[in-house]
Design a protein around this motif. Structure first.
Motif, PDB file in Angstrom:
ATOM      1  N   ALA A 103       0.837  -1.204   0.000  1.00 51.81           N
ATOM      2  CA  ALA A 103       0.000   0.000   0.000  1.00 51.81           C
ATOM      3  C   ALA A 103       0.875   1.258   0.000  1.00 51.81           C
ATOM      4  O   ALA A 103       0.567   2.247  -0.673  1.00 51.81           O
ATOM      5  CB  ALA A 103      -0.928  -0.006   1.208  1.00 51.81           C
ATOM      6  N   LEU A 104       1.992   1.217   0.734  1.00 52.99           N
ATOM      7  CA  LEU A 104       2.889   2.384   0.767  1.00 52.99           C
ATOM      8  C   LEU A 104       3.506   2.616  -0.618  1.00 52.99           C
ATOM      9  O   LEU A 104       3.616   3.752  -1.072  1.00 52.99           O
ATOM     10  CB  LEU A 104       3.995   2.172   1.806  1.00 52.99           C
ATOM     11  CG  LEU A 104       4.822   3.423   2.113  1.00 52.99           C
ATOM     12  CD1 LEU A 104       4.011   4.433   2.926  1.00 52.99           C
ATOM     13  CD2 LEU A 104       6.106   3.069   2.882  1.00 52.99           C
ATOM     14  N   ALA A 105       3.836   1.516  -1.290  1.00 53.93           N
ATOM     15  CA  ALA A 105       4.384   1.628  -2.653  1.00 53.93           C
ATOM     16  C   ALA A 105       3.337   2.264  -3.572  1.00 53.93           C
ATOM     17  O   ALA A 105       3.668   3.072  -4.458  1.00 53.93           O
ATOM     18  CB  ALA A 105       4.788   0.258  -3.167  1.00 53.93           C
ATOM     19  N   GLY A 106       2.066   1.943  -3.339  1.00 53.23           N
ATOM     20  CA  GLY A 106       0.971   2.534  -4.125  1.00 53.23           C
ATOM     21  C   GLY A 106       0.888   4.041  -3.893  1.00 53.23           C
ATOM     22  O   GLY A 106       0.679   4.804  -4.838  1.00 53.23           O
ATOM     23  N   VAL A 107       1.069   4.460  -2.652  1.00 58.32           N
ATOM     24  CA  VAL A 107       1.036   5.897  -2.334  1.00 58.32           C
ATOM     25  C   VAL A 107       2.214   6.594  -3.034  1.00 58.32           C
ATOM     26  O   VAL A 107       2.061   7.666  -3.629  1.00 58.32           O
ATOM     27  CB  VAL A 107       1.099   6.126  -0.797  1.00 58.32           C
ATOM     28  CG1 VAL A 107       1.209   7.612  -0.479  1.00 58.32           C
ATOM     29  CG2 VAL A 107      -0.123   5.529  -0.104  1.00 58.32           C
ATOM     30  N   TYR A 108       3.384   5.940  -3.009  1.00 57.70           N
ATOM     31  CA  TYR A 108       4.565   6.534  -3.651  1.00 57.70           C
ATOM     32  C   TYR A 108       4.338   6.663  -5.164  1.00 57.70           C
ATOM     33  O   TYR A 108       4.614   7.707  -5.764  1.00 57.70           O
ATOM     34  CB  TYR A 108       5.804   5.672  -3.369  1.00 57.70           C
ATOM     35  CG  TYR A 108       7.068   6.254  -3.961  1.00 57.70           C
ATOM     36  CD1 TYR A 108       7.652   7.387  -3.409  1.00 57.70           C
ATOM     37  CD2 TYR A 108       7.672   5.675  -5.080  1.00 57.70           C
ATOM     38  CE1 TYR A 108       8.808   7.941  -3.957  1.00 57.70           C
ATOM     39  CE2 TYR A 108       8.823   6.216  -5.638  1.00 57.70           C
ATOM     40  CZ  TYR A 108       9.385   7.354  -5.067  1.00 57.70           C
ATOM     41  OH  TYR A 108      10.512   7.906  -5.614  1.00 57.70           O
ATOM     42  N   ALA A 109       3.781   5.606  -5.750  1.00 53.04           N
ATOM     43  CA  ALA A 109       3.533   5.626  -7.201  1.00 53.04           C
ATOM     44  C   ALA A 109       2.559   6.753  -7.557  1.00 53.04           C
ATOM     45  O   ALA A 109       2.739   7.464  -8.553  1.00 53.04           O
ATOM     46  CB  ALA A 109       2.968   4.278  -7.649  1.00 53.04           C
ATOM     47  N   GLN A 110       1.529   6.950  -6.725  1.00 54.45           N
ATOM     48  CA  GLN A 110       0.542   8.013  -6.981  1.00 54.45           C
ATOM     49  C   GLN A 110       1.212   9.395  -6.858  1.00 54.45           C
ATOM     50  O   GLN A 110       0.956  10.296  -7.658  1.00 54.45           O
ATOM     51  CB  GLN A 110      -0.626   7.900  -5.989  1.00 54.45           C
ATOM     52  CG  GLN A 110      -1.822   8.787  -6.316  1.00 54.45           C
ATOM     53  CD  GLN A 110      -2.532   8.382  -7.601  1.00 54.45           C
ATOM     54  OE1 GLN A 110      -2.732   7.198  -7.859  1.00 54.45           O
ATOM     55  NE2 GLN A 110      -2.896   9.359  -8.432  1.00 54.45           N
ATOM     56  N   ALA A 111       2.086   9.533  -5.870  1.00 49.59           N
ATOM     57  CA  ALA A 111       2.809  10.807  -5.687  1.00 49.59           C
ATOM     58  C   ALA A 111       3.657  11.112  -6.917  1.00 49.59           C
ATOM     59  O   ALA A 111       3.696  12.251  -7.401  1.00 49.59           O
ATOM     60  CB  ALA A 111       3.683  10.741  -4.437  1.00 49.59           C
ATOM     61  N   GLN A 112       4.325  10.080  -7.437  1.00 47.66           N
ATOM     62  CA  GLN A 112       5.167  10.264  -8.633  1.00 47.66           C
ATOM     63  C   GLN A 112       4.306  10.628  -9.832  1.00 47.66           C
ATOM     64  O   GLN A 112       4.601  11.548 -10.582  1.00 47.66           O
ATOM     65  CB  GLN A 112       5.945   8.970  -8.949  1.00 47.66           C
ATOM     66  CG  GLN A 112       6.919   8.548  -7.885  1.00 47.66           C
ATOM     67  CD  GLN A 112       7.972   9.628  -7.608  1.00 47.66           C
ATOM     68  OE1 GLN A 112       7.927  10.299  -6.588  1.00 47.66           O
ATOM     69  NE2 GLN A 112       8.887   9.843  -8.527  1.00 47.66           N
ATOM     70  N   LYS A 113       3.200   9.893  -9.990  1.00 45.80           N
ATOM     71  CA  LYS A 113       2.290  10.132 -11.110  1.00 45.80           C
ATOM     72  C   LYS A 113       1.745  11.564 -11.042  1.00 45.80           C
ATOM     73  O   LYS A 113       1.623  12.247 -12.059  1.00 45.80           O
ATOM     74  CB  LYS A 113       1.143   9.117 -11.054  1.00 45.80           C
ATOM     75  CG  LYS A 113       0.198   9.200 -12.218  1.00 45.80           C
ATOM     76  CD  LYS A 113      -0.796   8.063 -12.192  1.00 45.80           C
ATOM     77  CE  LYS A 113      -1.766   8.193 -13.359  1.00 45.80           C
ATOM     78  NZ  LYS A 113      -2.817   7.215 -13.322  1.00 45.80           N
TER      79      LYS A 113
END
Ligand SMILES: Cc1cc2nc3c(=O)[nH]c(=O)nc-3n(C[C@H](O)[C@H](O)[C@H](O)COP(=O)(O)OP(=O)(O)OC[C@H]3O[C@@H](n4cnc5c(N)ncnc54)[C@H](O)[C@@H]3O)c2cc1C
Length: 364
Positions: A103-113
């Motif tokens: 889930a944390l990786a998902g938050v990071y990916a969204q931040a990058q996007k």
């Protein structure tokens, strides 16, 4: 009496829009804000976490995403320019267990996007070097997140409005609006009736009620309470500390916020409610808050956690909705009727950008 632009509601959104409009139009009675309370900013704008959000979580391309980033940049600039209290303290989003890493990786990916600047991944050791009391497996650090004082912000914006020849009228509750071919006729509770070319509905928790006065109900409002508990024990927190956000972004999860004076509080939780004016905080939630706080921070003592304040979100995302709902900022039903509905978080962060958006898209 006729005024060109009537803004309903002197919360941070109505005030920011009045500031933007009055910077373009400086005629007498060009920009008028009508507010039902005796002072400005006593609604949602004074019952929130006072966090300047970075723009990490919101769906890519949504108004929440775009206006949060633009608003955050504008807000830091404005606070610095006006010498207002604020702090770019940064925020940690914490996975407390390997189970939360995905889930944390998902938050990071969204931040990058979303193109959010300065979001970095931290190992457990790196996170503990910043916040030694954390319960952490790994974390993200958002360096652009900060805190401010919402009242100082609104006072400064209000001053700009009056300096620009805008008018803010208190004790002025709108009870009826009619459209008469060309203009709108607005009736106040004290019997005053005036005409206006534009109505900009920024009435927060009452915005859907205002919209219905013109027969427009493009969305349903589901009030959603967020309660806070204060912490009176010693703490060393320097950053805002957040868990993994709730699914469907109903809320960001009970988090630890250090306000501009260094006080620590936990919250807000999310509770769909029927009333828009019951701000009581249920003492029975104390254990739940303690456990949520304890999950993030090691040394929290149960007897130092106490009910504090609450705010109510003007959600247009119901409990059963599958999708995250965006801000509703639209011309509804009549030319010149601009509706701002569902202005929940990150509304405070986005206020200056929302104002510019309304001017450029509907009024310029
Ligand atoms: C618990 C919680 C936490 C939050 N945390 C954050 C955060 O950390 N960061 C962030 O960016 N955002 C946050 N938000 C969101 C933010 O607080 C809101 O988006 C913002 O304050 C909305 O401002 P507003 O001007 O739309 O509403 P309000 O401040 O409620 O203003 C509306 C005004 O309209 C007036 N009004 C209503 N009806 C009438 C009428 N008939 N006639 C005249 N006047 C009327 C009201 O009296 C009120 O003053 C949070 C919100 C909540 C509830």
């Amino acid at each position: 009496m006729h005024c060109k632009y009537t803004i309903i509601g002197a919360g941070v959104i109505g005030l920011a829009i009045a500031r933007e409009l009055s910077s373009h139009i400086q005629d007498d009675m060009g920009v008028v804000v009508v507010e039902k309370e005796r002072t400005s900013g006593t609604g949602i704008s004074s019952r929130n976490s006072e966090v300047i959000h970075a723009g990490i979580y919101y769906p890519f391309g949504s108004l929440k995403h775009l206006l949060c980033i633009e608003g955050r940049r504008a807000l830091y600039e404005y606070c610095a320019q006006k010498n207002l209290p604020y702090k770019k303290c940064g925020k940690l989003i914490v996975a407390t267990h390997p189970d939360e890493s995905e889930a944390l990786a998902g938050v990071y990916a969204q931040a990058q996007k979303n193109g959010v600047e300065n979001v970095v991944k931290l190992t457990k050791a790196e996170a503990l070097a910043l916040e030694p009391d954390l319960n952490v497996h790994e974390a993200l650090l958002s360096k652009e997140t900060g805190i401010l004082n919402a009242h100082s912000l609104m006072a400064a914006i209000e001053k700009d409005v009056t300096a620009n020849n805008g008018t803010i009228v208190h004790d002025a509750e709108v009870i009826r609006i009619e459209h008469s071919g060309k203009d709108f006729s607005v009736a106040l509770k004290d019997g005053t009736v005036f005409t206006t070319s534009f109505v900009i509905n920024c009435a927060g928790l009452d915005a859907v009620k205002i919209s219905k006065m013109l027969g427009q109900e493009p969305v349903t409002m589901y009030p959603c309470k967020g309660s806070y508990f204060s912490y009176s024990g010693r703490h060393n927190c320097q950053h805002l500390i957040y868990p993994i956000p709730e699914t469907k972004l109903t809320g960001l999860g009970v988090h630890a916020t250090v306000d501009i004076n260094g006080s620590l509080k936990f919250g807000p939780d999310t509770e769909y409610v029927d009333s828009t004016d019951d701000y009581s905080v249920d003492e029975k939630k104390r254990m739940e808050f303690y456990l949520s706080a304890k999950k993030l921070l090691k040394n929290i003592e149960e007897d130092k956690v106490a009910p504090d304040m609450s705010g109510i979100r003007p959600k247009i995302q119901g409990p059963d909705d599958k999708e995250v709902k965006d801000f509703h900022i639209k011309e509804d039903g009549y030319p010149g009727f601009i509706n701002l509905l569902g202005i929940e978080s990150p509304g405070l962060t986005s206020a200056l950008a929302i104002a510019k958006y309304v001017w450029e898209n509907f009024l310029a």
